[in-house]
Design an enzyme around this catalytic site. Structure first.
Site, PDB file in Angstrom:
ATOM      1  N   TYR A   1      22.817 -23.939  17.831  1.00  0.00           N
ATOM      2  CA  TYR A   1      22.020 -22.734  17.546  1.00  0.00           C
ATOM      3  C   TYR A   1      22.468 -21.495  18.315  1.00  0.00           C
ATOM      4  CZ  TYR A   1      19.067 -26.333  15.506  1.00  0.00           C
ATOM      5  OH  TYR A   1      18.607 -27.376  14.744  1.00  0.00           O
TER       6      TYR A   1
ATOM      7  N   ASN B   1      13.405 -18.568   8.116  1.00  0.00           N
ATOM      8  CA  ASN B   1      14.013 -19.799   8.609  1.00  0.00           C
ATOM      9  C   ASN B   1      12.876 -20.787   8.880  1.00  0.00           C
ATOM     10  OD1 ASN B   1      15.209 -21.909   9.922  1.00  0.00           O
ATOM     11  ND2 ASN B   1      16.389 -20.652  11.367  1.00  0.00           N
TER      12      ASN B   1
ATOM     13  N   HIS C   1      19.514 -20.275   7.900  1.00  0.00           N
ATOM     14  CA  HIS C   1      19.667 -21.277   8.964  1.00  0.00           C
ATOM     15  C   HIS C   1      20.805 -20.865   9.884  1.00  0.00           C
ATOM     16  CE1 HIS C   1      16.911 -23.877   6.885  1.00  0.00           C
ATOM     17  NE2 HIS C   1      17.558 -23.587   5.772  1.00  0.00           N
ATOM     18  N   LEU C   2      20.573 -21.041  11.164  1.00  0.00           N
ATOM     19  CA  LEU C   2      21.618 -20.741  12.148  1.00  0.00           C
ATOM     20  C   LEU C   2      22.775 -21.730  12.031  1.00  0.00           C
ATOM     21  CD1 LEU C   2      18.825 -20.444  14.683  1.00  0.00           C
ATOM     22  CD2 LEU C   2      20.526 -18.636  14.653  1.00  0.00           C
TER      23      LEU C   2
HETATM   24  C1  DQA Z   1      17.548 -24.857  11.364  1.00  0.00           C
HETATM   25  C2  DQA Z   1      18.099 -26.171  10.791  1.00  0.00           C
HETATM   26  C3  DQA Z   1      16.997 -27.210  10.677  1.00  0.00           C
HETATM   27  O1  DQA Z   1      17.529 -28.426  10.170  1.00  0.00           O
HETATM   28  C4  DQA Z   1      16.369 -27.474  12.026  1.00  0.00           C
HETATM   29  O2  DQA Z   1      15.294 -28.383  11.876  1.00  0.00           O
HETATM   30  C5  DQA Z   1      15.950 -26.247  12.729  1.00  0.00           C
HETATM   31  C6  DQA Z   1      16.827 -25.077  12.684  1.00  0.00           C
HETATM   32  C7  DQA Z   1      18.682 -23.832  11.622  1.00  0.00           C
HETATM   33  O3  DQA Z   1      18.366 -22.657  11.761  1.00  0.00           O
HETATM   34  O4  DQA Z   1      19.851 -24.213  11.690  1.00  0.00           O
HETATM   35  O5  DQA Z   1      14.917 -26.202  13.389  1.00  0.00           O
HETATM   36  O6  DQA Z   1      16.656 -24.293  10.430  1.00  0.00           O
END
Ligand code: DQA
Length: 150
Positions: A23, A74, A100-101
């Site tokens: 992340y 997100n 998504h990051l």
């Molecule tokens: C996320 C990807 C998801 O799978 C994960 O549960 C997250 C972050 C991302 O930003 O990459 O909490 O949404």
């Protein structure tokens, strides 16, 4: 003034400390500040929020339809499980961009499935904080086009 809503789901309040290999090192406050600054350049008012609760995310999305012309969302882990969030996105009828990051397709199989992608205007994954940067630029263009055709 055109307004957009940036909504972050569960555990994204921990950005900066949480699994930085996936992340990145920026905190949520830093990402929000970047979006507010970028919004100024694009003549968008940017409001941001985060919740760990599915029900609160639903309430915030419903309310945003009263004042926002588009949403960057997100949903964190709810991406992979929530029918209720999908229903909300369908109901509010303003463009929602899924963000998504991390590159969810390079991760566990359960992250390859999103309940919301099919009802979002588009989806950006895998570019770290730049996923949000790309999303705000895409949303600015979409809103501009929507305004022209009205
Ligand atoms: C996320 C990807 C998801 O799978 C994960 O549960 C997250 C972050 C991302 O930003 O990459 O909490 O949404």
């Amino acid at each position: 003034m055109t307004s957009i809503f940036v909504l972050h789901g569960p555990n994204l309040n921990l950005l900066g400390k949480r699994e930085p290999d996936w992340y990145g090192n920026k905190t949520l406050a830093e990402i929000d500040q970047m979006l507010i600054e970028e919004g100024k350049k694009l003549e968008l008012e940017v409001r941001t929020s985060q919740s760990n609760s599915e029900g609160v995310l639903i309430d915030l999305l419903q309310e945003s339809a009263q004042w926002a012309q588009g949403v960057i969302f997100n949903p964190g882990g709810y991406t992979h499980t929530s029918i209720a969030l999908r229903d909300t996105i369908t109901a509010i009828q303003i463009p929602v961009i899924e963000v998504h990051l991390s590159n969810v397709y390079a991760r566990e199989d359960f992250r390859h499935r999103s309940t919301i992608s099919a009802v979002c205007r588009g989806k950006i994954v895998g570019f770290g904080w730049r996923s949000y940067w790309l999303a705000i630029h895409a949303l600015a263009g979409i809103i501009q086009e929507n305004n022209k055709t009205r």
